[in-house]
Write an enzyme that holds these catalytic residues in place. Structure first.
Site, PDB file in Angstrom:
ATOM      1  N   LYS A 286       0.859  -1.188   0.000  1.00  0.00           N
ATOM      2  CA  LYS A 286       0.000   0.000   0.000  1.00  0.00           C
ATOM      3  C   LYS A 286       0.897   1.240   0.000  1.00  0.00           C
ATOM      4  CE  LYS A 286      -4.580   0.714   1.807  1.00  0.00           C
ATOM      5  NZ  LYS A 286      -5.639   0.145   2.610  1.00  0.00           N
ATOM      6  N   GLU A 372     -20.310  -5.324   9.157  1.00  0.00           N
ATOM      7  CA  GLU A 372     -21.298  -4.544   9.903  1.00  0.00           C
ATOM      8  C   GLU A 372     -22.430  -5.410  10.445  1.00  0.00           C
ATOM      9  OE1 GLU A 372     -19.954  -3.614   7.030  1.00  0.00           O
ATOM     10  OE2 GLU A 372     -18.956  -1.724   7.466  1.00  0.00           O
ATOM     11  N   ARG A 400     -26.115  -1.670   5.826  1.00  0.00           N
ATOM     12  CA  ARG A 400     -25.879  -3.079   5.536  1.00  0.00           C
ATOM     13  C   ARG A 400     -26.483  -3.976   6.622  1.00  0.00           C
ATOM     14  NH1 ARG A 400     -20.311  -4.754   2.951  1.00  0.00           N
ATOM     15  NH2 ARG A 400     -21.395  -3.949   1.125  1.00  0.00           N
TER      16      ARG A 400
HETATM   17  C1  LIG Z   1     -19.414  -1.697   4.053  1.00  0.00           C
HETATM   18  C2  LIG Z   1     -18.199  -0.847   4.200  1.00  0.00           C
HETATM   19  N1  LIG Z   1     -17.629  -0.711   5.418  1.00  0.00           N
HETATM   20  C3  LIG Z   1     -16.529   0.058   5.558  1.00  0.00           C
HETATM   21  C4  LIG Z   1     -15.987   0.697   4.476  1.00  0.00           C
HETATM   22  C5  LIG Z   1     -14.783   1.622   4.652  1.00  0.00           C
HETATM   23  N2  LIG Z   1     -13.629   1.096   3.888  1.00  0.00           N
HETATM   24  C6  LIG Z   1     -13.306   1.562   2.681  1.00  0.00           C
HETATM   25  S1  LIG Z   1     -11.991   0.816   2.018  1.00  0.00           S
HETATM   26  C7  LIG Z   1     -11.777  -0.121   3.397  1.00  0.00           C
HETATM   27  C8  LIG Z   1     -10.637  -1.070   3.496  1.00  0.00           C
HETATM   28  C9  LIG Z   1     -10.482  -1.885   2.263  1.00  0.00           C
HETATM   29  O1  LIG Z   1      -9.372  -2.724   2.401  1.00  0.00           O
HETATM   30  P1  LIG Z   1      -9.049  -3.754   1.265  1.00  0.00           P
HETATM   31  O2  LIG Z   1     -10.294  -4.383   0.759  1.00  0.00           O
HETATM   32  O3  LIG Z   1      -8.000  -4.675   1.755  1.00  0.00           O
HETATM   33  O4  LIG Z   1      -8.489  -2.846   0.100  1.00  0.00           O
HETATM   34  P2  LIG Z   1      -7.186  -1.904   0.114  1.00  0.00           P
HETATM   35  O5  LIG Z   1      -7.643  -0.540   0.442  1.00  0.00           O
HETATM   36  O6  LIG Z   1      -6.246  -2.430   1.133  1.00  0.00           O
HETATM   37  O7  LIG Z   1      -6.665  -1.993  -1.255  1.00  0.00           O
HETATM   38  C10 LIG Z   1     -12.764   0.149   4.352  1.00  0.00           C
HETATM   39  C11 LIG Z   1     -12.868  -0.478   5.677  1.00  0.00           C
HETATM   40  C12 LIG Z   1     -16.629   0.540   3.241  1.00  0.00           C
HETATM   41  N3  LIG Z   1     -16.194   1.159   2.137  1.00  0.00           N
HETATM   42  N4  LIG Z   1     -17.715  -0.240   3.127  1.00  0.00           N
END
Ligand SMILES: Cc1ncc(C[n+]2csc(CCOP(=O)(O)OP(=O)(O)O)c2C)c(N)n1
Length: 639
Positions: A286, A372, A400
């Site tokens: 990242k 969630e 959700r």
């Molecule tokens: C339902 C939901 N809960 C929380 C979030 C907030 N959120 C956005 S991106 C993320 C983390 C994503 O991590 P990953 O899937 O590993 O992708 P990366 O950013 O590491 O590439 C979170 C918790 C969201 N977008 N949707």
């Protein structure tokens, strides 16, 4: 004309141009993309770390697959900027990404044919891609479908539900597991540990990479290799314990270096041509290519504008504290006094302010991942045994868990407190992230008490009140800073369902919720000065239960009632007021101010989006004036 800063990138009009590029230009293209991301996001803010991590992966995807015929489905799609740059959107709209009239910060089906699917909430890619692959099979198509999922997407129930169905639904699907070990914060839970073992277990890696050469050297190895290559599950499973994915009927490949373009391309070609569902485990960093983002993956996941040299945020923090910090710090105080209080977050410890609880009382803190539904049900279970859960989830993400709110919290009448940050607009993120529905959806659930503070001090009063109650409670508050009021040293208990009269008035009475209370006060000043009107203002505090006796009394005496809420009009607070008056046969006109029945786009700031929706102060003022002049034509909406 090639640009001076981006000589290769500026020549890419679409995916076909990427395929035409000589291999030796790809590294330079990657560098240009990184520079473009850093310079644009340093001005506009946005998801820097996730995008820097998928530069090579996205280039390789577009070398191997052909959008829009093939479908690339990005989970959450916050990492879709590189895809945008490579699919004809490297123009001035990209420079205005997340701003008025600029590109969305997420993928959107209405923005480009190359965006197979729009998203903003996590965990949707695999299900959607499986639906597309299954539809293709049914319709006899031959296109490829690729789901690009982060490691944290595998903490989502939906991803696991989709995985459970892959083998039964399709014979061909490519799943990319983009593993950078981070959610927004460090990823959590058993799957995350498992993926980490796949990456770090030297035995697994060595055997995987060298399995051919090792087998060739051992007696009987050649034969074993031959059998293995023909075997249903492939040679790898002979010597390597098969991965969890193979038990789901999905062939696993990896882990491979997600920044090695030739390696990625080779594996993607293989995955594309496979006649079975495959998952390719790609390890990425990242923030790759920008020191501050690598060192601070959490703060550069989604960043506000920053100085490129130092990585320091440009937004100077002065003035009132954020609601999230007021909430987090107050919770620490309550939790110190009452050890039965626990805080629960779904992968958002910093965004919700629960990080304060984690820092001070880690034993009273749970991060359950992007889960969630589980967060809410887990809280329900905890509360049956006398634990006092405080669930901190953004308004938009709590959607959700709607069924759990009804079936597991409110039907069981459990004393769980929900603190919903980002209620109202999340302007730069847009429709996937605006928290505009919660007043309406919570209002329909029996046993729920729903409230919104007019300022940060009242937020603490509402937390205190909720924690003293024996039933489900919901507090919503907006993104950003409080009002700057003096905080009482000790919170006070509010009377449930009682509104606060801020000023009396004879010509109009405005009932407002949350930050709209201050808008109402400002409107009342202008109506007094500019129109000579006497305007009452009430801080409603509760959208459920409403302060019916005060409402009916005022409606009987006032020529016009106005409601103001930062939520959708359909079924919202204003609707509750109308229903109450109608049930009591009171015909006083009600002018409802709130968000109309359409999705609200992204934009540079709250003010411009309100302006577009007819919710600027001038528009609200002229709406009230119109209604005062022709009260019988009321029952209007603001659009
Ligand atoms: C339902 C939901 N809960 C929380 C979030 C907030 N959120 C956005 S991106 C993320 C983390 C994503 O991590 P990953 O899937 O590993 O992708 P990366 O950013 O590491 O590439 C979170 C918790 C969201 N977008 N949707």
């Amino acid at each position: 004309m090639p640009s001076r800063h981006y000589p290769i990138l500026s020549q890419i009009q679409g995916p076909a141009d990427i395929k035409d590029l000589p291999d030796e230009s790809l590294k330079a293209l990657g560098n240009e993309i990184r520079n473009k991301l850093i310079s644009t996001i340093s001005v506009n803010g946005g998801h820097l770390g996730p995008n820097l991590g998928v530069v090579e992966l996205t280039i390789a995807l577009h070398r191997v697959f052909s959008t829009p015929e093939d479908q690339l489905v990005f989970d959450t799609s916050h990492q879709g900027y590189v895809h945008k740059l490579l699919t004809g959107r490297n123009h001035s709209d990209f420079d205005r990404i997340r701003k008025n009239d600029g590109l969305s910060g997420f993928l959107s089906r209405s923005e480009s044919a190359h965006d197979a699917y729009g998203a903003g909430h996590a965990g949707t890619a695999l299900s959607a891609a499986l639906g597309m692959a299954t539809a293709r099979d049914r319709l006899g198509g031959d296109e490829h479908v690729v789901a690009v999922c982060g490691d944290a997407a595998f903490t989502c129930g939906i991803t696991m539900e989709a995985l459970n169905n892959v083998a039964a639904s399709t014979k061909r699907l490519v799943i990319i597991l983009n593993d950078n070990e981070w959610s927004i914060a460090k990823n959590v839970g058993a799957i995350s540990k498992y993926l980490n073992e796949l990456i770090t277990n030297p035995l697994y890696n060595r055997l995987h990479h060298d399995v051919g050469s090792i087998l060739q050297k051992v007696p009987g190895g050649e034969q074993l290799l031959k059998i293995g290559k023909n075997a249903e599950k492939g040679w790898k499973s002979i010597v390597v314990p098969s991965s969890i994915f193979e038990h789901y009927g999905v062939r696993y490949f990896g882990p491979i270096d997600g920044h090695d373009l030739p390696l990625l391309t080779h594996h993607l070609e293989f995955a594309r041509d496979a006649n079975e569902p495959v998952i390719l485990h790609v390890v990425t960093k990242k923030g790759k290519g920008y020191g501050p983002a690598v060192q601070h993956p959490e703060s550069f996941h989604g960043t506000s504008p920053f100085e490129i040299g130092s990585g320091k945020s440009k937004s100077v923090k002065q003035g009132p504290p954020n609601f999230q910090d007021v909430f987090g710090k107050a919770l620490v105080r309550f939790a110190k006094k009452d050890p039965s209080i626990v805080g629960i977050t779904g992968a958002m410890p910093s965004g919700t302010g629960l990080i304060h609880l984690y820092n001070e009382l880690p034993d009273q803190f749970y991060d359950v991942g992007i889960a969630e539904e589980h967060a809410v049900l887990f809280a329900a279970g905890l509360s049956t045994k006398g634990i006092r859960p405080v669930v901190a989830i953004y308004s938009t993400f709590l959607q959700r868990a709607f069924d759990q709110l009804i079936h597991d919290i409110c039907l069981q009448d459990l004393p769980v407190l929900f603190c919903m940050d980002r209620a109202g607009l999340s302007p730069n993120d847009g429709p996937t992230h605006h928290g505009l529905f919660d007043i309406a959806y919570i209002r329909s659930i029996p046993n729920a008490t729903s409230m919104q503070p007019k300022d940060e001090d009242e937020l603490v009063d509402m937390m205190h009140t909720s924690l003293s109650m024996d039933s489900p409670t919901f507090i919503r508050y907006p993104r950003g800073t409080g009002v700057g009021v003096k905080m009482k040293s000790r919170p006070r208990l509010l009377e449930i369902g009682k509104a606060e009269i801020l000023q009396e008035g004879d010509d109009v009475v405005i009932w407002a919720l949350g930050p709209m209370v201050h808008e109402a006060l400002e409107l009342s000043v202008r109506l007094k000065i500019e129109d000579g009107l006497s305007v009452g203002v009430v801080n409603a505090r509760f959208s459920k239960p409403l302060d019916k006796s005060l409402l009916l009394k005022q409606a009987r005496q006032s020529p016009l009632m106005v409601t103001m809420e930062d939520g959708v009009l359909s079924g919202g607070f204003g609707s509750a007021v109308l229903e109450t008056l109608s049930d009591a046969h009171i015909r006083t006109p009600v002018y409802r101010i709130g968000w109309p029945d359409r999705f609200v786009d992204h934009g540079s700031d709250v003010a411009s989006l309100r302006e577009d929706a007819g919710l600027s102060q001038d528009s609200m003022l002229s709406g009230i004036r119109d209604k005062l002049q022709s009260p019988q034509e009321v029952f209007s909406e603001t659009d």
